[in-house]
Design a protein around this motif. Structure first.
Motif, PDB file in Angstrom:
ATOM      1  N   UNK A   1       6.442   3.085  -1.184  1.00 39.23           N
ATOM      2  CA  UNK A   1       7.108   1.920  -1.766  1.00 39.23           C
ATOM      3  C   UNK A   1       6.209   1.268  -2.802  1.00 39.23           C
TER       4      UNK A   1
ATOM      5  N   UNK B   1      -0.920   9.541  -2.564  1.00 45.64           N
ATOM      6  CA  UNK B   1      -2.194   9.715  -3.257  1.00 45.64           C
ATOM      7  C   UNK B   1      -2.536  11.196  -3.365  1.00 45.64           C
TER       8      UNK B   1
ATOM      9  N   UNK C   1       6.815  -5.217  -2.928  1.00 44.38           N
ATOM     10  CA  UNK C   1       6.088  -5.901  -1.861  1.00 44.38           C
ATOM     11  C   UNK C   1       6.972  -6.244  -0.672  1.00 44.38           C
TER      12      UNK C   1
ATOM     13  N   UNK D   1      -4.436   1.984 -11.055  1.00 42.29           N
ATOM     14  CA  UNK D   1      -4.027   1.091  -9.972  1.00 42.29           C
ATOM     15  C   UNK D   1      -4.729  -0.257 -10.024  1.00 42.29           C
TER      16      UNK D   1
ATOM     17  N   UNK E   1       3.928  -0.290 -15.543  1.00 36.85           N
ATOM     18  CA  UNK E   1       2.682   0.472 -15.720  1.00 36.85           C
ATOM     19  C   UNK E   1       2.811   1.878 -15.153  1.00 36.85           C
ATOM     20  N   UNK E   2       3.342   1.961 -13.944  1.00 38.91           N
ATOM     21  CA  UNK E   2       3.379   3.257 -13.257  1.00 38.91           C
ATOM     22  C   UNK E   2       4.340   4.241 -13.905  1.00 38.91           C
TER      23      UNK E   2
ATOM     24  N   UNK F   1       0.838  -1.194   0.000  1.00 41.99           N
ATOM     25  CA  UNK F   1       0.000   0.000   0.000  1.00 41.99           C
ATOM     26  C   UNK F   1       0.880   1.255   0.000  1.00 41.99           C
ATOM     27  N   UNK F   2       0.457   2.230  -0.763  1.00 39.26           N
ATOM     28  CA  UNK F   2       1.167   3.510  -0.727  1.00 39.26           C
ATOM     29  C   UNK F   2       0.472   4.426   0.277  1.00 39.26           C
TER      30      UNK F   2
ATOM     31  N   UNK G   1      -2.256  -6.637  -1.430  1.00 35.82           N
ATOM     32  CA  UNK G   1      -1.490  -6.660  -2.677  1.00 35.82           C
ATOM     33  C   UNK G   1      -1.655  -5.340  -3.414  1.00 35.82           C
ATOM     34  N   UNK G   2      -2.841  -4.759  -3.333  1.00 38.93           N
ATOM     35  CA  UNK G   2      -3.132  -3.512  -4.049  1.00 38.93           C
ATOM     36  C   UNK G   2      -2.386  -2.330  -3.448  1.00 38.93           C
ATOM     37  N   UNK G   3      -2.268  -1.270  -4.237  1.00 41.47           N
ATOM     38  CA  UNK G   3      -1.541  -0.087  -3.779  1.00 41.47           C
ATOM     39  C   UNK G   3      -2.419   0.899  -3.025  1.00 41.47           C
ATOM     40  N   UNK G   4      -3.737   0.797  -3.202  1.00 37.43           N
ATOM     41  CA  UNK G   4      -4.644   1.648  -2.429  1.00 37.43           C
ATOM     42  C   UNK G   4      -5.868   0.817  -2.025  1.00 37.43           C
ATOM     43  N   UNK G   5      -6.455   1.145  -0.884  1.00 35.43           N
ATOM     44  CA  UNK G   5      -7.629   0.396  -0.429  1.00 35.43           C
ATOM     45  C   UNK G   5      -8.753   0.363  -1.464  1.00 35.43           C
TER      46      UNK G   5
END
Lengths: 149, 149
Positions: free
Chosen positions: A86, A7, A89, B116, A126-127, A1-2, B87-91
């Motif tokens: 980050x 965000x 993982x 994302x 992708x990012x 998670x970022x 696993x995801x970068x945002x909730x």
DNA sequence: TACTTATCCTATCGGATTAATATGATATAT
DNA sequence: ATATATCATATTAATCCGATAGGATAAGTA
């Protein structure tokens, strides 16, 4: 998670991108209001983005922040990293937050390390090809799609 | 980033996978020693894996833990999720830890959400096709590669 | 010059989460 | 019986995150 910081940074930069060409400049207060972000928190974030060379600023009345590069040169991976987010993982597969696993004798022999490297590469791919302009274009497309319903 | 809990879980299950076919069973103490994990912490982890139906256990002398499925049916994404690792970068793009962004009026119109989602899908694609057997095979290959040097 | 507007900068706070421990109960071999 | 192992819950210590405070500095304007 970022973290939320990353965000919020992306949201703020998207605002700046929208007013970019015409010496686009926005104050912290304007962005905070537009995006519903805590004013003081956003202040810290924009400061960090300035230290990372992503935005410039001007003090005093009629001051504010502005992009230092064109919106299609600023990519998500860069924003995330500049704000301490980050992507990997695990620390042992992170470029910017690298830390070896204690008691992993040979990183190069670790199967998990190997897989998570692939995951990171896929994510970064992708990012790092998605710019602020792309974000804005995507939203235009999504909004069109939605109208057709 | 995934928590250490998830990483330890993968390591522990890899140990169990290596002794799988012959009614392979290992005690917490054995795994903890093998992988240099805190005994008590590992205990909590294995308990959680049992509650998630990934391992079975037997109490008493000569007891221990064992895999409930074959090592090539147990995939990384499942282990990570079972141990609370996102696993995801945002909730807002997470399957198992989903939470909407406050003040995001329409998730479907959010460009960041859109990107994302792609990142998560790319990550899950890799993690859900990699099993414990694959991990072990990878390590064999890596070790061969390294010997040739 | 005085005043106002805005960024700059550092320090700090409360709460949540993480990694790890402690403690005792329960089950099962010999 | 006793030793060995898991089961289960509670607690701790440390760290991180999101947010805030307060004043310094710079620049426009009357």
């Amino acid at each position: 998670m970022i973290p939320k910081k990353s965000k919020y940074a992306i949201q703020a930069l998207k605002c700046l991108a929208k007013v970019y060409p015409d010496q686009g400049k926005l104050s912290i207060a304007q962005i905070a209001a537009e995006e519903n972000i805590s004013r003081k928190f956003l202040e810290a974030i924009l400061l960090q983005l300035r230290h990372n060379g992503i935005v410039g600023s001007k003090m005093g009345p009629n001051g504010g922040y502005y992009l230092l590069q064109s919106p299609d040169e600023i990519v998500l991976s860069n924003i995330i990293r500049s704000t301490g987010g980050p992507i990997a993982l695990l620390p042992c597969v992170s470029l910017n937050f690298y830390e070896p696993c204690e008691d992993c004798p040979h990183e190069e022999l670790c199967g998990l390390h190997d897989v998570l490297l692939e995951v990171r590469e896929a994510s970064v791919r992708i990012l790092s090809k998605t710019s602020l302009s792309d974000l804005i274009n995507r939203e235009k497309k999504l909004s069109k799609k939605n109208k057709n319903k």
